[in-house]
Write a protein that holds these residues in place. Sequence first.
Motif, PDB file in Angstrom:
ATOM      1  N   HIS A 172      -0.895  -2.053   5.572  1.00  0.00           N
ATOM      2  CA  HIS A 172      -2.120  -1.364   5.939  1.00  0.00           C
ATOM      3  C   HIS A 172      -3.341  -2.168   5.483  1.00  0.00           C
ATOM      4  O   HIS A 172      -4.285  -2.383   6.230  1.00  0.00           O
ATOM      5  CB  HIS A 172      -2.124   0.021   5.290  1.00  0.00           C
ATOM      6  CG  HIS A 172      -3.328   0.848   5.610  1.00  0.00           C
ATOM      7  ND1 HIS A 172      -3.338   1.800   6.601  1.00  0.00           N
ATOM      8  CD2 HIS A 172      -4.573   0.851   5.078  1.00  0.00           C
ATOM      9  CE1 HIS A 172      -4.526   2.345   6.671  1.00  0.00           C
ATOM     10  NE2 HIS A 172      -5.302   1.802   5.758  1.00  0.00           N
ATOM     11  N   ALA A 193       4.258  -0.346   3.401  1.00  0.00           N
ATOM     12  CA  ALA A 193       3.296   0.270   4.312  1.00  0.00           C
ATOM     13  C   ALA A 193       1.873   0.113   3.790  1.00  0.00           C
ATOM     14  O   ALA A 193       0.947  -0.197   4.538  1.00  0.00           O
ATOM     15  CB  ALA A 193       3.639   1.743   4.505  1.00  0.00           C
ATOM     16  N   GLU A 194       1.698   0.317   2.478  1.00  0.00           N
ATOM     17  CA  GLU A 194       0.375   0.181   1.865  1.00  0.00           C
ATOM     18  C   GLU A 194      -0.176  -1.236   2.024  1.00  0.00           C
ATOM     19  O   GLU A 194      -1.308  -1.446   2.438  1.00  0.00           O
ATOM     20  CB  GLU A 194       0.463   0.494   0.364  1.00  0.00           C
ATOM     21  CG  GLU A 194       0.279   1.957   0.012  1.00  0.00           C
ATOM     22  CD  GLU A 194       0.581   2.198  -1.462  1.00  0.00           C
ATOM     23  OE1 GLU A 194       0.573   3.368  -1.839  1.00  0.00           O
ATOM     24  OE2 GLU A 194       0.816   1.226  -2.203  1.00  0.00           O
ATOM     25  N   GLU A 249      15.253  -1.650   4.362  1.00  0.00           N
ATOM     26  CA  GLU A 249      14.749  -1.004   3.147  1.00  0.00           C
ATOM     27  C   GLU A 249      13.293  -1.369   2.869  1.00  0.00           C
ATOM     28  O   GLU A 249      12.437  -0.503   2.720  1.00  0.00           O
ATOM     29  CB  GLU A 249      15.619  -1.416   1.942  1.00  0.00           C
ATOM     30  CG  GLU A 249      17.040  -0.878   1.995  1.00  0.00           C
ATOM     31  CD  GLU A 249      17.057   0.645   1.961  1.00  0.00           C
ATOM     32  OE1 GLU A 249      16.285   1.214   1.172  1.00  0.00           O
ATOM     33  OE2 GLU A 249      17.819   1.252   2.738  1.00  0.00           O
ATOM     34  N   THR A 250      13.057  -2.690   2.823  1.00  0.00           N
ATOM     35  CA  THR A 250      11.725  -3.144   2.448  1.00  0.00           C
ATOM     36  C   THR A 250      10.679  -2.650   3.438  1.00  0.00           C
ATOM     37  O   THR A 250       9.627  -2.138   3.069  1.00  0.00           O
ATOM     38  CB  THR A 250      11.694  -4.678   2.376  1.00  0.00           C
ATOM     39  OG1 THR A 250      12.772  -5.108   1.572  1.00  0.00           O
ATOM     40  CG2 THR A 250      10.380  -5.182   1.799  1.00  0.00           C
ATOM     41  N   SER A 306      10.658  -0.158   5.297  1.00  0.00           N
ATOM     42  CA  SER A 306      10.381   1.277   5.355  1.00  0.00           C
ATOM     43  C   SER A 306       9.885   1.826   4.016  1.00  0.00           C
ATOM     44  O   SER A 306       9.685   3.027   3.870  1.00  0.00           O
ATOM     45  CB  SER A 306      11.630   2.029   5.817  1.00  0.00           C
ATOM     46  OG  SER A 306      12.707   1.707   4.982  1.00  0.00           O
ATOM     47  N   SER A 307       9.680   0.916   3.047  1.00  0.00           N
ATOM     48  CA  SER A 307       9.207   1.404   1.742  1.00  0.00           C
ATOM     49  C   SER A 307       7.711   1.730   1.799  1.00  0.00           C
ATOM     50  O   SER A 307       6.970   1.210   2.640  1.00  0.00           O
ATOM     51  CB  SER A 307       9.468   0.356   0.658  1.00  0.00           C
ATOM     52  OG  SER A 307       8.566  -0.716   0.811  1.00  0.00           O
ATOM     53  N   ALA A 308       7.297   2.610   0.897  1.00  0.00           N
ATOM     54  CA  ALA A 308       5.895   3.047   0.878  1.00  0.00           C
ATOM     55  C   ALA A 308       4.967   1.888   0.528  1.00  0.00           C
ATOM     56  O   ALA A 308       3.881   1.748   1.087  1.00  0.00           O
ATOM     57  CB  ALA A 308       5.732   4.183  -0.125  1.00  0.00           C
ATOM     58  N   ARG A 309       5.437   1.075  -0.407  1.00  0.00           N
ATOM     59  CA  ARG A 309       4.612  -0.037  -0.868  1.00  0.00           C
ATOM     60  C   ARG A 309       4.350  -1.032   0.273  1.00  0.00           C
ATOM     61  O   ARG A 309       3.249  -1.561   0.435  1.00  0.00           O
ATOM     62  CB  ARG A 309       5.327  -0.733  -2.038  1.00  0.00           C
ATOM     63  CG  ARG A 309       4.516  -1.802  -2.725  1.00  0.00           C
ATOM     64  CD  ARG A 309       3.248  -1.233  -3.319  1.00  0.00           C
ATOM     65  NE  ARG A 309       2.409  -2.277  -3.858  1.00  0.00           N
ATOM     66  CZ  ARG A 309       1.090  -2.184  -3.996  1.00  0.00           C
ATOM     67  NH1 ARG A 309       0.469  -1.071  -3.639  1.00  0.00           N
ATOM     68  NH2 ARG A 309       0.402  -3.164  -4.491  1.00  0.00           N
TER      69      ARG A 309
END
Lengths: 257, 301
Positions: free
Chosen positions: B279, B275-276, B267-268, B270-273
């Motif tokens: 990045h 990834a941000e 879950e963690t 693959s979360s958008a946050r």
Amino acid sequence: MRYAKNFLYIVGLPALLLIGWVLWSAQSTSFFVPTWEQMTNAFSTTWTWSRMTTDVFPSVGRLIAGIIVSIILGIVVGLLVGSFRWLRQLMEPTMEFFRAVPPVVLIPVFMLLIGIGDDMKIAVIVLGAVWPILLNTVEGVRSMDEVLSDTSHTYRISGVARIRYLILPSAMPQIMAGIRQSLSIALILMVISEMFASSAGLGYTIIQFQRSFAIPEMWSGIVVLGLIGVIMSFIFQIVERKVLAWYHGQREMENAG
Amino acid sequence: MTTSPEEHTPVINQGTMADTPDGHIPVGHTLPEGEALLSVRNLKKIYHTDGGDIEAVRNLTFDLPKGELTCLVGPSGSGKTTLLKAISGLLEPTAGEVKLAGNLVTGPPKNMAVVFQEYGRSLYPWMRVRENVELPLKVAGMDKAKRSQLVDDALEAVGLDHVPRSYPWQLSGGMQQRVAIARAVAYQPEVLLMDEPFAAVDAQTRADLEDLVRRVWKQLGVTVLFVTHDIDESVYLGSRVVILSSSPTIVQQDIKIDLPDERDQLETRSSARFAELRHHVYEQIQLAKQGFRPDAAKAQV
């Protein structure tokens, strides 16, 4: 089945050598090469119980005493020298000097200083046998794994605990290698120490037989020496397997992986 | 941070500029005097070698509040291990200081445990798993019943209660590192330092061990400083990530990881946050590798 095979491997070569010797010596005419009958006779008449107690056991006792003193002295001094760089720098040239002096040439001096008793003979054994143990211990202490040492520091394992749980076990493979070398040196020096100003002992007896041309008896004495060497080596191997079980296990794992 | 190329970043940059003996440079998040459990101030380490002096760490300043799990991430050769050794009292810094609960660290402190990367070399091969975990307690003079209980609990916490009689080298790499973690747990430290502990284990084991660290951290309420070169790992594990510059090291950025407290490998990650954040840290590390320095220290050399 496996034990039978192992047993065959152990006794195979000695048995072959024994048979070869019996066949070869049977037709010997040389005075210096007794026949096997002469030899076995000499062996059973020479190495009686009273001879064992007067000559063999005291010699072996001195041998054991010399080895024990060498091990203790070698490990204690080795730990100190290996742990302190300044001590190492201080001692290295001196140690090389004493190591280079063959103990045999010191026997006359020792006779004057210590006398001609057991002390002198043990001192001669120690003077030769201590070096492999001492130098190997120094190397063992110095080659301590840095990560293991750091780990012990962070868990505040210091002082006596550090020596007992870290330094000594970690140097043990090298110490054992040193002891192994020392055993054969000690046996040689046991014989040599009895060549001067002695009236009993295994080395003394063999020399006496040589000087009186009792050739079969002399050979039988040499066989006894060899047997002592074999027994020592067996005992050492048993102890080593036990003490260094972890080391051999680890090595096997590394080789397998 | 006028030089920051990351103006669109969603990350709160806690790094502030400060005047240090080494110039006007960014420092990590600091707390008022007395509030930090571990505080690193103007830490500098220069190695004197035959080939000349090597400045491994230029100036590091940051605080660890009690109970936080902080990840230190930096490009390889950024003096991470040097920093960790200075914090654990194994290495004397050239300048600056490390304080643990207000006391200056001059040698390995009592309430600190370290887990090293080289598990194969940090466990005693001549002792069984149990003895390895027990030894620090035994040497500290703890009575037998108490330490036996602690060892049992620690082995259970890392999922190794079935192999106490094994030797470490009979275990897989991941299990050996579990033993090292159990030893640290049984020691009941206030601060747990981990020096790239999972760099040498395979990826699947690594994921398990990461979750284990999170679990142990929560259970014990211990303060953890986790050093890694793995960006994903730092974001996944930490509640805060301190990004180090390339050597000579300074703090490049100090960011807060505002992911939910319950983390899950699937879950963690693959979360958008996630990834941000990943990045952002990745970009910073790339900058560090290219030699970007958020300071004037470069000119000062």
